[in-house]
Scaffold this motif. Structure first.
Motif: not given
Ligand code: SAM
Length: 333
Positions: A70-76, A96-99, A106-109
């Protein structure tokens, strides 16, 4: 400086994911290259539509969205925003689940869960954009007698030499998926990617799994492979010292055969068009009737054109697996 020689899979594993590995760095993949996710929010919109369609097929208003690699969660983050903005799935609840191997940024939803491993029993959409190309593989090269041998690499500077002949499951993979025809021909042995993809698809209890990558199929493999490096937006020689990304195009046809479910391989251009993303310009008449809307539509058409361009992102492969409801008692390996 060390002068260790080892096979490419081991070297790349350490260089990308070891303690000091490239993907452990704080800047994340976006600090070094641009994927479709970063190119335009339209990509997340397309994934949101795919998710909504998957929920409809499953007959549910509550679905999982798993982003593998998921990188830094940008797509989610983008998909959740698209679902809020677009009235495309009113009433849909999304988990929504990042692997991702890297730590949660930091700061991700807070609505986005962060996992180091694939969750199990997923019902919904599993999406993996430019993940498989970063699953390390060994490299084989045919020697002067045409015998495929493992390529050994020196971790300090990327120098190469030939090692032992390729045997066992790797040799079988080469002869089935990427036979080396002439001395000097090279191949990335995609077996670890097949296995990674099979595990990802097996984590679905029901739904759709999609892998998106630069890809090739058996009829048109690149004769010398595609292993390369990227650093700060530039292609660089592949040196497995942790200083650059190490990537190679994916034999998606082999991945398709390794996983269960019904597989379909298409290009990103076709896949995005099916999801309503096309590079079509707005009608000129709109320019006078609705100038602001026209400018927005024009910008959007430009972004769609980039995502679907020939010779660019539009050539990416989309491997889609539909996984019907598993039988009761199903347990992924
Ligand atoms: C090229 S980046 C793609 C990031 C994002 N999907 C995008 O399209 O912008 C590949 C990502 O996959 C992650 N990755 C690689 N192997 C992984 C694994 N086995 N499990 C979880 N994440 C992995 C890397 O850490 C990296 O963030």
């Amino acid at each position: 400086m060390t002068y260790d020689w080892c096979r490419w899979q081991q070297a790349a594993e350490t260089a990308l994911y070891g303690e000091e590995g490239f993907y452990r760095r704080p800047e994340g993949p976006a600090g070094h290259f641009r994927t479709s996710v970063h190119a335009s929010p339209l990509f997340a919109t397309a994934v949101a539509r795919l998710l909504a369609g998957t929920a409809r097929e499953l007959g549910t208003d509550s679905v999982d969205l798993v982003d593998v690699g998921a990188g830094r969660g940008e797509l989610l983050t983008g998909v959740l925003a698209a679902l809020r903005d677009e009235a495309l799935a009113p009433g849909l609840t999304v988990r929504a689940r990042a692997v991702e191997l890297a730590p949660r940024p930091p700061g991700l939803d807070p609505a986005v869960e962060w996992h180091a491993e694939l969750p199990r029993g997923v019902r919904g959409l599993l999406f993996a954009n430019e993940w498989l190309d970063n699953v390390p593989t060994d490299v084989a090269e045919a020697d002067a007698d045409g015998v495929p041998r493992y390529v050994l690499v020196r971790t300090a500077d990327g120098a190469e030499r030939l090692g032992d002949p390729v045997t066992g499951a790797d040799a079988r993979w080469l002869s089935r998926w990427w036979p080396l025809a002439r001395p000097g021909d090279r191949a990335e042995i995609g077996r670890p990617r097949d296995e990674a993809w099979a595990r990802a698809v097996a984590s679905l209890a029901a739904g759709t799994a999609v892998a998106v990558d630069y890809a090739h199929v058996r009829a048109s493999r690149p004769p010398f492979g595609t292993l390369t490096g990227f650093r700060e937006g530039r292609e660089v020689p592949p040196v497995p010292d942790g200083s650059c990304d190490l990537t190679s195009h994916v034999a998606l046809d082999a991945c398709a055969a390794a996983a269960d479910g019904t597989a379909e391989l298409l290009d990103q251009r076709t896949a995005l068009r099916e999801l309503g993303i096309s590079g079509e310009r707005p009608p000129l008449a709109q320019a006078s009737a609705d100038p602001a809307g026209y400018v927005r539509a024009l910008a959007s058409a430009g972004q769609a054109a980039e995502l679907t361009a020939r010779g660019g992102l539009g050539d990416f492969g989309w491997l889609r697996h539909r996984v019907p409801e598993r039988e009761e008692g199903y347990c992924p390996a």
